[in-house]
Design a protein around this motif. Sequence first.
Motif, PDB file in Angstrom:
ATOM      1  N   TYR A   1       0.840  -1.189   0.000  1.00 11.07           N
ATOM      2  CA  TYR A   1       0.000   0.000   0.000  1.00 11.07           C
ATOM      3  C   TYR A   1       0.879   1.244   0.000  1.00 11.07           C
ATOM      4  CZ  TYR A   1      -4.044  -2.839   1.556  1.00 11.07           C
ATOM      5  OH  TYR A   1      -5.052  -3.753   1.665  1.00 11.07           O
ATOM      6  N   SER A   2       0.373   2.293  -0.613  1.00 10.84           N
ATOM      7  CA  SER A   2       1.026   3.595  -0.467  1.00 10.84           C
ATOM      8  C   SER A   2       0.223   4.427   0.513  1.00 10.84           C
ATOM      9  CB  SER A   2       1.107   4.313  -1.819  1.00 10.84           C
ATOM     10  OG  SER A   2      -0.163   4.846  -2.180  1.00 10.84           O
ATOM     11  N   ALA A   3       0.710   5.633   0.817  1.00 10.50           N
ATOM     12  CA  ALA A   3      -0.098   6.584   1.577  1.00 10.50           C
ATOM     13  C   ALA A   3      -1.377   6.873   0.791  1.00 10.50           C
ATOM     14  CB  ALA A   3       0.688   7.872   1.806  1.00 10.50           C
ATOM     15  N   SER A   4      -2.421   7.300   1.486  1.00 11.66           N
ATOM     16  CA  SER A   4      -3.709   7.517   0.826  1.00 11.66           C
ATOM     17  C   SER A   4      -3.620   8.572  -0.274  1.00 11.66           C
ATOM     18  CB  SER A   4      -4.761   7.925   1.861  1.00 11.66           C
ATOM     19  OG  SER A   4      -4.958   6.897   2.794  1.00 11.66           O
ATOM     20  N   GLN A   5      -2.767   9.584  -0.075  1.00 10.20           N
ATOM     21  CA  GLN A   5      -2.588  10.608  -1.109  1.00 10.20           C
ATOM     22  C   GLN A   5      -1.710  10.129  -2.252  1.00 10.20           C
ATOM     23  OE1 GLN A   5      -2.204  14.435   1.653  1.00 10.20           O
ATOM     24  NE2 GLN A   5      -2.016  14.987  -0.493  1.00 10.20           N
ATOM     25  N   GLY A   6      -1.003   9.024  -2.058  1.00 14.58           N
ATOM     26  CA  GLY A   6      -0.121   8.505  -3.087  1.00 14.58           C
ATOM     27  C   GLY A   6       1.324   8.490  -2.638  1.00 14.58           C
ATOM     28  N   VAL A   7       2.177   7.837  -3.420  1.00 16.10           N
ATOM     29  CA  VAL A   7       3.608   7.737  -3.119  1.00 16.10           C
ATOM     30  C   VAL A   7       4.211   9.143  -3.078  1.00 16.10           C
ATOM     31  CG1 VAL A   7       5.836   6.878  -3.962  1.00 16.10           C
ATOM     32  CG2 VAL A   7       3.777   5.445  -4.148  1.00 16.10           C
ATOM     33  N   THR A   8       4.953   9.436  -2.032  1.00 16.48           N
ATOM     34  CA  THR A   8       5.455  10.800  -1.804  1.00 16.48           C
ATOM     35  C   THR A   8       6.291  11.314  -2.965  1.00 16.48           C
ATOM     36  OG1 THR A   8       5.461  10.445   0.588  1.00 16.48           O
ATOM     37  CG2 THR A   8       6.809  12.246  -0.253  1.00 16.48           C
ATOM     38  N   CYS A   9       7.253  10.526  -3.438  1.00 16.81           N
ATOM     39  CA  CYS A   9       8.143  11.029  -4.486  1.00 16.81           C
ATOM     40  C   CYS A   9       7.382  11.279  -5.786  1.00 16.81           C
ATOM     41  CB  CYS A   9       9.313  10.078  -4.713  1.00 16.81           C
ATOM     42  SG  CYS A   9       8.914   8.549  -5.588  1.00 16.81           S
ATOM     43  N   ILE A  10       6.308  10.522  -6.023  1.00 15.84           N
ATOM     44  CA  ILE A  10       5.525  10.740  -7.246  1.00 15.84           C
ATOM     45  C   ILE A  10       4.730  12.033  -7.128  1.00 15.84           C
ATOM     46  CG2 ILE A  10       3.719   9.791  -8.742  1.00 15.84           C
ATOM     47  CD1 ILE A  10       4.641   6.998  -7.924  1.00 15.84           C
ATOM     48  N   ARG A  11       4.194  12.322  -5.942  1.00 17.11           N
ATOM     49  CA  ARG A  11       3.494  13.598  -5.748  1.00 17.11           C
ATOM     50  C   ARG A  11       4.471  14.761  -5.909  1.00 17.11           C
ATOM     51  NH1 ARG A  11       1.521  14.540  -0.900  1.00 17.11           N
ATOM     52  NH2 ARG A  11       2.384  12.759   0.219  1.00 17.11           N
ATOM     53  N   GLU A  12       5.717  14.573  -5.487  1.00 16.44           N
ATOM     54  CA  GLU A  12       6.732  15.613  -5.686  1.00 16.44           C
ATOM     55  C   GLU A  12       7.005  15.817  -7.174  1.00 16.44           C
ATOM     56  OE1 GLU A  12       9.154  14.716  -1.478  1.00 16.44           O
ATOM     57  OE2 GLU A  12       9.946  14.008  -3.404  1.00 16.44           O
ATOM     58  N   ASP A  13       7.056  14.724  -7.927  1.00 16.43           N
ATOM     59  CA  ASP A  13       7.277  14.834  -9.373  1.00 16.43           C
ATOM     60  C   ASP A  13       6.101  15.517 -10.059  1.00 16.43           C
ATOM     61  OD1 ASP A  13       9.723  13.632  -9.141  1.00 16.43           O
ATOM     62  OD2 ASP A  13       9.073  11.655  -9.824  1.00 16.43           O
ATOM     63  N   VAL A  14       4.874  15.224  -9.607  1.00 14.03           N
ATOM     64  CA  VAL A  14       3.698  15.886 -10.170  1.00 14.03           C
ATOM     65  C   VAL A  14       3.778  17.389  -9.923  1.00 14.03           C
ATOM     66  CG1 VAL A  14       1.191  16.160  -9.985  1.00 14.03           C
ATOM     67  CG2 VAL A  14       2.187  13.860 -10.029  1.00 14.03           C
ATOM     68  N   ALA A  15       4.156  17.778  -8.717  1.00 16.13           N
ATOM     69  CA  ALA A  15       4.262  19.207  -8.391  1.00 16.13           C
ATOM     70  C   ALA A  15       5.284  19.898  -9.281  1.00 16.13           C
ATOM     71  CB  ALA A  15       4.622  19.386  -6.919  1.00 16.13           C
ATOM     72  N   ARG A  16       6.430  19.257  -9.500  1.00 11.72           N
ATOM     73  CA  ARG A  16       7.448  19.854 -10.373  1.00 11.72           C
ATOM     74  C   ARG A  16       6.962  19.945 -11.819  1.00 11.72           C
ATOM     75  NH1 ARG A  16      11.338  17.264  -6.840  1.00 11.72           N
ATOM     76  NH2 ARG A  16      11.205  15.332  -8.038  1.00 11.72           N
ATOM     77  N   TYR A  17       6.224  18.939 -12.260  1.00  9.16           N
ATOM     78  CA  TYR A  17       5.659  18.959 -13.615  1.00  9.16           C
ATOM     79  C   TYR A  17       4.710  20.147 -13.781  1.00  9.16           C
ATOM     80  CZ  TYR A  17       2.070  17.761 -17.093  1.00  9.16           C
ATOM     81  OH  TYR A  17       1.165  17.805 -18.121  1.00  9.16           O
ATOM     82  N   ILE A  18       3.844  20.356 -12.806  1.00  6.73           N
ATOM     83  CA  ILE A  18       2.892  21.470 -12.880  1.00  6.73           C
ATOM     84  C   ILE A  18       3.636  22.803 -12.918  1.00  6.73           C
ATOM     85  CG2 ILE A  18       1.068  22.669 -11.598  1.00  6.73           C
ATOM     86  CD1 ILE A  18       0.145  19.881 -10.618  1.00  6.73           C
ATOM     87  N   GLU A  19       4.688  22.921 -12.126  1.00  9.22           N
ATOM     88  CA  GLU A  19       5.478  24.158 -12.135  1.00  9.22           C
ATOM     89  C   GLU A  19       6.094  24.402 -13.512  1.00  9.22           C
ATOM     90  OE1 GLU A  19       8.280  23.805  -8.954  1.00  9.22           O
ATOM     91  OE2 GLU A  19       6.802  24.218  -7.379  1.00  9.22           O
ATOM     92  N   ARG A  20       6.635  23.352 -14.133  1.00 17.49           N
ATOM     93  CA  ARG A  20       7.212  23.515 -15.488  1.00 17.49           C
ATOM     94  C   ARG A  20       6.128  23.871 -16.491  1.00 17.49           C
ATOM     95  NH1 ARG A  20       9.632  18.618 -14.152  1.00 17.49           N
ATOM     96  NH2 ARG A  20       8.322  17.522 -15.682  1.00 17.49           N
ATOM     97  N   ARG A  21       5.023  23.166 -16.429  1.00 16.81           N
ATOM     98  CA  ARG A  21       3.920  23.400 -17.372  1.00 16.81           C
ATOM     99  C   ARG A  21       3.405  24.823 -17.293  1.00 16.81           C
ATOM    100  NH1 ARG A  21      -1.680  20.975 -15.665  1.00 16.81           N
ATOM    101  NH2 ARG A  21      -1.509  22.866 -14.387  1.00 16.81           N
ATOM    102  N   ASP A  22       3.329  25.352 -16.063  1.00 16.93           N
ATOM    103  CA  ASP A  22       2.708  26.658 -15.842  1.00 16.93           C
ATOM    104  C   ASP A  22       3.718  27.786 -15.725  1.00 16.93           C
ATOM    105  OD1 ASP A  22       0.290  25.376 -15.944  1.00 16.93           O
ATOM    106  OD2 ASP A  22      -0.014  25.304 -13.779  1.00 16.93           O
ATOM    107  N   GLY A  23       4.932  27.562 -16.203  1.00 19.30           N
ATOM    108  CA  GLY A  23       5.910  28.638 -16.258  1.00 19.30           C
ATOM    109  C   GLY A  23       6.383  29.129 -14.911  1.00 19.30           C
ATOM    110  N   GLY A  24       6.488  28.229 -13.928  1.00 16.18           N
ATOM    111  CA  GLY A  24       7.039  28.608 -12.633  1.00 16.18           C
ATOM    112  C   GLY A  24       6.026  28.874 -11.548  1.00 16.18           C
ATOM    113  N   VAL A  25       4.731  28.776 -11.865  1.00 14.01           N
ATOM    114  CA  VAL A  25       3.719  28.926 -10.810  1.00 14.01           C
ATOM    115  C   VAL A  25       3.935  27.816  -9.782  1.00 14.01           C
ATOM    116  CG1 VAL A  25       1.255  28.861 -10.287  1.00 14.01           C
ATOM    117  CG2 VAL A  25       2.045  29.982 -12.383  1.00 14.01           C
ATOM    118  N   PRO A  26       4.071  28.163  -8.497  1.00 14.22           N
ATOM    119  CA  PRO A  26       4.433  27.140  -7.502  1.00 14.22           C
ATOM    120  C   PRO A  26       3.343  26.080  -7.334  1.00 14.22           C
ATOM    121  CG  PRO A  26       3.843  29.209  -6.420  1.00 14.22           C
ATOM    122  CD  PRO A  26       3.914  29.502  -7.885  1.00 14.22           C
TER     123      PRO A  26
END
Length: 514
Positions: A141-166
């Motif tokens: 099982y992972s955490a209910s929100q999902g695997v931590t490192c994958i959520r970190e990768d998603v956050a970085r992807y969104i920042e790249r996609r949106d031109g640096g929006v945190p």
Amino acid sequence: MRGGVRAVLQDLLRGHAPRSYSSSAAEAPAVRPPRDRILTLQSMNPQVRAVEYAVRGPIVVKAGEIERELQQGIKKPFSEVIKANIGDAHAMGQQPITFLRQVVALCTYPDLLDSPRFPEDAKVRARRILESCGGQSLGSYSASQGVTCIREDVARYIERRDGGVPADPDNIFLTTGASDGIASILKILVSGEGNSRTGVMIPIPQYPLYSAAISELNAVQVNYYLDEDHCWALDVNELKRALNQAKQYSNPKVLCIINPGNPTGQVQSRRCIEEVIHFAWKEGLFLLADEVYQDNVYSQDCQFHSFKKVLYEMGPEYSSNVELASFHSTSKGYMGECGYRGGYMEVLNLHPDIKAQLVKMLSVRLCPPVSGQAAMDVVVNPPQPNEDSYPQFIQEKEAVLSTLAHKAKLTEELFNQVPGIKCNPLQGAMYAFPRVFIPPCAVEKAEELQMAPDMFYCMRLLEETGICVVPGSGFGQRDGTFHFRMTILPPVEKLRHLLQSVKDFHIRFLEEFS
């Protein structure tokens, strides 16, 4: 009792019919009438009974019956059923992205990490994911929100996609496809009874997940109509009309946007998104942005703008106040990995108490499939130009998207050559939603059969050509108009055959019912 049994056996050995023996202890119990079923259509949850999902509805059941008849050798005017009813890329022959499958394979069977057949950049990603899993296994099982490192990768992807929006990993929830996230956030939003029931504004035409979830939750569906005459544009004046009308019988507090559109394929302009955000801010509406087709933009005049990026660029008055949940998925885009059921939801401006309630609710289902989480990680953390897998990855990605763009243009052009069919430009996503003229005699025939006219049309199309599409009535449409949705995913030559078959059928249909 034993003597009776012995006598019966002796009779049988002699070839005689067994004699009748009676014993009070051996008497069979009286046969009772069958008990009434506890669960019936009348006693079941009425909200579930009211759910409809046209994409896998009656016409798909009929397609399955025809497929079985073909397998049994029953002759038809066609040799196969073409299931153009659903956006299932791999089922239509699209090949998987190599790098994505390599990483998931390594995560699933770590012994392959020693194999020279796999590139090092895929191994690096797999090791990182496994190190974040319990017991370094995808089977934990992972955490209910999902695997931590994958959520970190998603956050970085969104920042790249949106031109640096945190983006904050704590605002990321990995989900079982985008559908799971949409249903979860709606479940938290819906409340009230009678005229205070939550109203959920959805576009018409819409993806039936929304109407199904609203029905299941006993919320109120509030329709706003997209403008077909202007390429399915969203008009804020129509939002105002729908909102004001809905206030008379509900408490509208959710506004759903699908961009790029499903089933309509339009891509919203930045100005339109700004107007929608301002409308939500002014009216106090919670925004749901379904952005699963963000990689599927084909028109050179269009560009995908995320709601989050536009929200931040409108300034802190909006970015600090408008509540937004946005969704992405592994199922669409260039990946087409529907079966992995991977996706994510990002929430903004959610009250901390509500976020805790969301985590609590999601913990009941433990976690989304961890293999789907790994697939989502590759989507948001693909090979970079300095890595070995980049050339093959970018070639495969661009090949899928360029082919889809070609098929979108081909579908629009060929449909618009057919008398009685009108198709708007397919700016994005992976569907056509053409309008079809159905003669009054055919409408009358459909009414005799107690069918929607476009269901009658699509059922006849299936029975005569083997092509399975979904009637527009399953997505919603303005009264008096008829449509169907079909995917553009089949290979180019099969798509040409499909479009020609629809053209020939439509002309025969008009002649029969004119």
